[in-house]
Structures are given as C-alpha cells and as structure tokens.
Design a protein around this motif. Sequence first.
Motif, PDB file in Angstrom:
ATOM      1  N   ASP A 131       0.769  -1.241   0.063  1.00 37.64           N
ATOM      2  CA  ASP A 131       0.068  -0.062   0.155  1.00 37.64           C
ATOM      3  C   ASP A 131       0.834   1.238   0.181  1.00 37.64           C
ATOM      4  OD1 ASP A 131       1.111  -0.407   2.521  1.00 37.64           O
ATOM      5  OD2 ASP A 131      -0.713   0.049   3.541  1.00 37.64           O
ATOM      6  N   ARG A 132       2.154   1.117  -0.125  1.00 36.70           N
ATOM      7  CA  ARG A 132       3.179   2.149  -0.041  1.00 36.70           C
ATOM      8  C   ARG A 132       2.783   3.517  -0.959  1.00 36.70           C
ATOM      9  NH1 ARG A 132       7.894   1.221  -3.115  1.00 36.70           N
ATOM     10  NH2 ARG A 132       7.539   1.342  -5.395  1.00 36.70           N
ATOM     11  N   ASP A 133       2.047   3.117  -2.202  1.00 39.40           N
ATOM     12  CA  ASP A 133       1.593   4.302  -3.052  1.00 39.40           C
ATOM     13  C   ASP A 133       0.688   5.371  -2.491  1.00 39.40           C
ATOM     14  OD1 ASP A 133       3.640   3.345  -4.961  1.00 39.40           O
ATOM     15  OD2 ASP A 133       2.041   2.198  -5.951  1.00 39.40           O
ATOM     16  N   ASN A 134      -0.018   4.834  -1.442  1.00 39.59           N
ATOM     17  CA  ASN A 134      -0.933   5.626  -1.010  1.00 39.59           C
ATOM     18  C   ASN A 134      -0.329   6.658   0.086  1.00 39.59           C
ATOM     19  OD1 ASN A 134      -3.224   4.322  -2.066  1.00 39.59           O
ATOM     20  ND2 ASN A 134      -3.214   2.841  -0.525  1.00 39.59           N
ATOM     21  N   TYR A 168       5.668   5.879   8.758  1.00 35.70           N
ATOM     22  CA  TYR A 168       6.523   6.906   8.307  1.00 35.70           C
ATOM     23  C   TYR A 168       7.579   7.239   9.422  1.00 35.70           C
ATOM     24  CZ  TYR A 168       3.406   9.226   4.954  1.00 35.70           C
ATOM     25  OH  TYR A 168       2.447   9.347   4.028  1.00 35.70           O
ATOM     26  N   ARG A 169       7.553   6.733  10.757  1.00 36.06           N
ATOM     27  CA  ARG A 169       8.529   6.781  11.697  1.00 36.06           C
ATOM     28  C   ARG A 169       9.250   5.571  11.816  1.00 36.06           C
ATOM     29  NH1 ARG A 169      10.738  10.778  12.773  1.00 36.06           N
ATOM     30  NH2 ARG A 169      11.222  10.220  15.050  1.00 36.06           N
ATOM     31  N   SER A 170       8.901   4.404  10.804  1.00 34.99           N
ATOM     32  CA  SER A 170       9.576   3.224  11.198  1.00 34.99           C
ATOM     33  C   SER A 170      11.268   3.387  10.987  1.00 34.99           C
ATOM     34  CB  SER A 170       9.275   2.082  10.133  1.00 34.99           C
ATOM     35  OG  SER A 170      10.054   0.979  10.184  1.00 34.99           O
ATOM     36  N   LEU A 171      11.885   2.631  11.907  1.00 41.82           N
ATOM     37  CA  LEU A 171      13.368   2.596  11.512  1.00 41.82           C
ATOM     38  C   LEU A 171      13.878   1.801  10.331  1.00 41.82           C
ATOM     39  CD1 LEU A 171      16.046   3.068  13.521  1.00 41.82           C
ATOM     40  CD2 LEU A 171      15.947   0.390  14.135  1.00 41.82           C
ATOM     41  N   MET A 172      12.851   1.229   9.773  1.00 43.57           N
ATOM     42  CA  MET A 172      13.215   0.612   8.446  1.00 43.57           C
ATOM     43  C   MET A 172      12.751   1.448   7.173  1.00 43.57           C
ATOM     44  SD  MET A 172      14.497  -1.990   9.685  1.00 43.57           S
ATOM     45  CE  MET A 172      14.893  -2.942   8.277  1.00 43.57           C
ATOM     46  N   HIS A 173      12.322   2.808   7.561  1.00 44.16           N
ATOM     47  CA  HIS A 173      11.810   3.635   6.496  1.00 44.16           C
ATOM     48  C   HIS A 173      13.162   4.407   5.901  1.00 44.16           C
ATOM     49  CE1 HIS A 173       9.483   6.130   3.888  1.00 44.16           C
ATOM     50  NE2 HIS A 173       8.451   5.738   4.340  1.00 44.16           N
ATOM     51  N   TYR A 174      13.252   4.609   4.760  1.00 49.64           N
ATOM     52  CA  TYR A 174      14.116   5.249   3.945  1.00 49.64           C
ATOM     53  C   TYR A 174      14.064   6.887   4.265  1.00 49.64           C
ATOM     54  CZ  TYR A 174      16.868   1.821   1.357  1.00 49.64           C
ATOM     55  OH  TYR A 174      17.582   0.703   0.960  1.00 49.64           O
ATOM     56  N   THR A 186      14.406  10.870  -3.656  1.00 52.89           N
ATOM     57  CA  THR A 186      14.214   9.825  -4.034  1.00 52.89           C
ATOM     58  C   THR A 186      12.578   9.187  -3.869  1.00 52.89           C
ATOM     59  OG1 THR A 186      15.250   8.479  -2.511  1.00 52.89           O
ATOM     60  CG2 THR A 186      16.410   9.056  -4.474  1.00 52.89           C
ATOM     61  N   ILE A 187      12.164   9.590  -2.604  1.00 55.99           N
ATOM     62  CA  ILE A 187      10.951   9.239  -1.938  1.00 55.99           C
ATOM     63  C   ILE A 187      10.449  10.343  -0.989  1.00 55.99           C
ATOM     64  CG2 ILE A 187      12.352   8.401   0.231  1.00 55.99           C
ATOM     65  CD1 ILE A 187      10.172   6.129   0.434  1.00 55.99           C
ATOM     66  N   GLU A 188       9.347  10.570  -1.352  1.00 55.39           N
ATOM     67  CA  GLU A 188       8.531  11.919  -0.715  1.00 55.39           C
ATOM     68  C   GLU A 188       7.306  11.246  -0.260  1.00 55.39           C
ATOM     69  OE1 GLU A 188       9.093  15.697  -3.151  1.00 55.39           O
ATOM     70  OE2 GLU A 188       8.802  14.119  -4.436  1.00 55.39           O
ATOM     71  N   PRO A 189       7.094  11.658   1.017  1.00 57.59           N
ATOM     72  CA  PRO A 189       5.632  11.510   1.812  1.00 57.59           C
ATOM     73  C   PRO A 189       4.591  12.258   1.269  1.00 57.59           C
ATOM     74  CG  PRO A 189       6.915  12.866   3.222  1.00 57.59           C
ATOM     75  CD  PRO A 189       8.064  12.624   2.026  1.00 57.59           C
ATOM     76  N   ILE A 190       3.647  11.488   1.011  1.00 59.32           N
ATOM     77  CA  ILE A 190       2.161  12.409   0.414  1.00 59.32           C
ATOM     78  C   ILE A 190       1.696  13.265   1.644  1.00 59.32           C
ATOM     79  CG2 ILE A 190      -0.133  11.941  -0.491  1.00 59.32           C
ATOM     80  CD1 ILE A 190       1.181   9.459  -1.958  1.00 59.32           C
ATOM     81  N   GLN A 191       1.629  12.687   2.615  1.00 62.35           N
ATOM     82  CA  GLN A 191       0.901  13.385   3.977  1.00 62.35           C
ATOM     83  C   GLN A 191       2.157  14.493   4.116  1.00 62.35           C
ATOM     84  OE1 GLN A 191       0.180  11.222   7.317  1.00 62.35           O
ATOM     85  NE2 GLN A 191       0.251  12.525   8.528  1.00 62.35           N
ATOM     86  N   ILE A 196      10.656  11.221   7.649  1.00 60.96           N
ATOM     87  CA  ILE A 196      11.103   9.833   7.205  1.00 60.96           C
ATOM     88  C   ILE A 196      12.370   9.591   7.353  1.00 60.96           C
ATOM     89  CG2 ILE A 196       8.884   9.713   5.842  1.00 60.96           C
ATOM     90  CD1 ILE A 196      10.602   9.802   3.390  1.00 60.96           C
ATOM     91  N   GLY A 197      12.695   8.319   7.844  1.00 66.88           N
ATOM     92  CA  GLY A 197      14.096   7.955   7.717  1.00 66.88           C
ATOM     93  C   GLY A 197      14.731   8.149   8.829  1.00 66.88           C
ATOM     94  N   GLN A 198      14.141   8.137  10.225  1.00 61.52           N
ATOM     95  CA  GLN A 198      14.859   8.172  11.420  1.00 61.52           C
ATOM     96  C   GLN A 198      15.796   6.977  11.766  1.00 61.52           C
ATOM     97  OE1 GLN A 198      14.113   6.476  14.541  1.00 61.52           O
ATOM     98  NE2 GLN A 198      12.748   5.297  13.998  1.00 61.52           N
TER      99      GLN A 198
END
Length: 376
Positions: A131-134, A168-174, A186-191, A196-198
């Motif tokens: 569901d990442r495209d949302n 968005y706050r996942s340790l596994m998010h770029y 390379t990656i942008e939050p829609i919200q 992102i990326g902590q």
Amino acid sequence: MRYPTRTAQNGRALLLRGVGVAWPNGIVPYEIAPGYSNEQELIITSAMRQLENTVAINNFRCVQFRPKISSDPYYITIVNEQGCSSYVGQNPHVVLNRTVTLQSSGCLTAGVIMHELLHALGFEHEQSRPDRDNYVRINWDNIQREMQYNFDKYDNIRVNTLNTPYDYRSLMHYGSTAFSINDSPTIEPIQSGVTIGQRNNLSAIDIQAVRLFYNCTASGITLPPTTTLSTANLYTTNAAYSSVLTANSRRFSRAGEENSNYYYEVFQVTVPTSGYYRFRSNSIVDTYCYLYTNNFIPSSPTLNLLAQDDDTGGSLQFQFTLYLQSTVVYMLVVTTYSQNIIGPYTVIASGLTRVNFVPITNTSIVSSTTNVPIGK
C-alpha cells in the motif's frame, strides 16, 4: 540489504506467506569477525541489547542475539566491510554466508545497527509495502540504477502486512534522498508535515510488528540479567544533572546535519556497576541527545557514536536505555532538535547504581583520559 538467490523475502510489517524466514524461538546466533576494536564490538553488542529490550514484554524474551556455538547450523556473521547491509531472514537450507556488513566508518551507530539487525530478523523496508503508493511517491529518475531494487514494492500474494498501518516513523523507512544521484528526493511522503528516515530507535509499530511476527508474549524466558529489568527493580537508583544551554554555549554540527548552529553541552558518564541504565531529559525545549564511547570529537560527531535519541520520552524529550559497562567511560552530549535553541534542561539517569556525571569544558576534544573529579 541483500537477498539469497532463491528465497522470497519477508519484510518490515511484510510477513512472507511461507516458512523459513523467522529464526526459531527468536534466537539469532552471531559471530563478530576480526576487524573491529573492542570499543566497536561494544557498540555492536550494545545495539543488540537495545533491540532485545525494546521489543521484550516485561523483560520476557521476544528475540535474542547470542554468540554462536558449534551446534548452530545457521548464524549471522558481522563483518567490517564496505557499506551497511544484511541478508533478510534466516533462510534455512539455503547455502550462503548470512552476513551483516557494518563498516566501522559510518555504520556503527545504534540506529543503523538495529536497522540491519531487523533485516537479519526478517524485516524489509517500510516503503516496500503493497500500500506504499498511498503514502509515498517514488522518484525513480533520481535513484541510482543499481540501488533501485531497494524501492521494489511487494504485493499481497507474497507478503502480509500483519494489519499494521503504514509507518513514516519506522526505523526501516528510507530517508527522502536515499540513494539519490542528484541530491533530489528519491522518496517523498504524500502526507504533509511528516519526517521519514529516522535512525534513532524502533517505532511503536516496529515493536508491534516484531512481537507479532515472533509470537511474543509476557511469559517464558527472561532476558539476562533479569534483576535489572524486572518491574520491582527497574531503575530504582537515580541521579540528575541540571544545566542551561545559553548563547555562550558551544556549538557544533550534529551527526547527520551540516549546519553548525546547534548549542550543546557534554558530560563524562561512568557507572559503578555494569547493567541497564536509562537516560531521559526534562526541559521546556525540544532536546536531543547523543552517547559516545570514550571519545567525543565535535568536528567528527559520528565517530564512536553509540546511541542517539530525539523524543522517545514524549513531549519532545529524549530517552534511551542501554547496557553500560563499568569499565567504559561514556560521553553524553545534550543538544536540541532545532538550531539556535537555548534553555534549561535536566538529564535524569536511573539504573542499578548511581550514575556519575562530570561536565566537560574542553572545546576541541573530549576523551576518557580527561583528568576530572567524579561528579554527582
């Protein structure tokens, strides 16, 4: 992140519809290959303890990293080679070296180490969810071609999101410019208004996903040492140190930041007894904290970095828990999340025994060899 040649993969909140990714009973045997100093091995094992205790339920083991023994058929090998990477999951009956690569320059911070260990546990990048495209936009033209596989999206036939929400706050998010060829996103939050990326600590949803995947409960085997983390004995001995960041305080460029307008103060920290200790802040400003082993060099803020945190304590306050050794001198650096912020703060430490704080005033280098008296 790396993959075996013939195995579908599990991911962060992306549970593979099959078997063989999870480590039995959540136990991951490991070996640390030659090439690290004793201090660097301490940083790695401390990050292991931090991950274990973060996902444990009332100190009952959820996952555990332990040195391998001769009867272990599968184990991870941690090597000091180029980059930060890991194979994903255990993958029994697949012939490969289950390698976690942690380059000593750039990868030895608690957040980065835990990111790679989560891969080893079987977790993927958050932006690979079906569901990442949302939630995010992937700008393929800005991504290094050889790294585009890190942005692959998996469908529900291969993975299961465990019914956890996108995080968005996942340790596994770029982060927004991961593997960029031109410094553009390379990656942008829609919200809007999200970060992102902590690489500080597992998020609440990260913790939930690990517990679900490994069927963790508040029963079974406790993590050693049990007395330091039981409800009755948790952090009963406290110490506090209060100070004020002012316009006359020293300034530096925080780790991961280019601007040098962050006010900071630094303290030498020692503990009489090895064990788990917690540090948290109490302040009217948004605090940020770094913990180093032995040396803190303001001009090289990633060197010897053991842990960092922003607001795990809530209300814009830092908090982290680590296993500290009595034979090691630590350097605790208190700063702020935003630039040019001043104000009072208090650092509260708790653990098995009273923590010793000594303010350090040397402006160029802070070392465990500094001749200072033991403080409160």
